[in-house]
Design a protein around this motif. Structure first.
Motif: not given
Length: 277
Positions: A116-128
């Protein structure tokens, strides 16, 4: 059936970090399974509708999963991705040497994994932000803005970077001994450091680079001559090409072409999602 593919040139500040990008939207397809094939780039996919349904990962020990945004490391076996007859999203191809700066970890930490991308970036900002955008330019700009702000310091050892450059420039034709000699390391030391940084051993990287070039050429050729393709892309002969294709995709070249045409993962040619995904 409707298909839209929108290629995008990455922002200049991301050169060397993001190889290419594409937006895609397809409707009215027959439900099926797409093969995410080995590639010399990591795959970042943000979906705009249904989650990415990964039925089988390159690492068979990893359980199937569904992802709103997926990051896939380098691998040497295909992923199997189910789709319900539609798919839409944004895909960015990240260079393995840029992983440390963009993701905070070397590409080797993601070898053969889909996460999951958020697990690596530490945030869901990019997806949102990508999902909130309404146009393709706005979606690309949103993704790039998050990545640019996340980018930090940290480059691989110069010897590893040069070994990767030589592998790409030669189309995977250089022997590991020649690469090691050119960078001034022993084969053993090069293999250890190269795998830790990229996720592949030098010989595996050469196989993937050679295959990627052959795959792109095959997808672009309506009536491919496999013997000529083998000669042009560094294989000993057609039999060698076919053996490698089966090992890396699970299919012969022509069976892959018949099964995947229309779902090709070549973002540079803007034909659809899923390199490592």
């Amino acid at each position: 059936m409707t298909s839209t593919f929108v290629p995008h040139r990455p922002h200049p500040t991301l050169r060397g970090l993001v190889a290419d990008a594409v937006g895609y939207e397809q409707r009215g397809l027959a439900p099926g399974t797409h093969r995410g094939l080995p590639s010399p780039t990591l795959t970042l996919v943000v979906t705009l509708d249904d989650p990415l349904d990964v039925a089988a990962h390159p690492d068979p020990a990893q359980a199937p999963g569904r992802y709103d945004a997926l990051l896939g490391g380098l691998h040497t076996t295909p992923a199997l991705i189910r789709h319900p007859g539609r798919q839409a999203g944004v895909q960015l191809s990240l260079t393995p040497l840029g992983a440390r700066r963009l993701l905070g970890v070397p590409a080797g930490a993601l070898a053969a994994l889909d996460v999951d991308l958020a697990d690596v970036l530490g945030s869901t900002e990019l997806v949102e932000r990508v999902r909130a955008a309404r146009t393709w330019p706005e979606r690309f700009a949103a993704a790039e803005d998050v990545l640019r702000r996340a980018a930090g310091d940290g480059d691989p050892a110069p010897e590893v970077a040069e070994a990767w450059r030589l592998t790409l420039a030669s189309g995977g034709r250089l022997r590991v001994a020649d690469v090691a000699r050119r960078v001034g390391w022993s084969e053993r030391h090069l293999t250890t450091r190269f795998r830790a940084e990229t996720g592949l051993a030098p010989k595996e990287a050469a196989r993937v680079v050679r295959f990627d070039r052959a795959r792109r050429a095959l997808a672009a050729t309506p009536r491919p001559g496999l013997a000529g393709l083998a000669a042009r892309t560094g294989y000993a002969d057609q039999a060698h090409l076919t053996r490698e294709w089966r090992a890396l995709t699970g299919l012969s070249p022509l069976r892959w072409l018949a099964a995947e045409f229309g779902f090709v993962q070549d973002t540079a040619a803007a034909r659809g999602p899923g390199s490592a995904a």
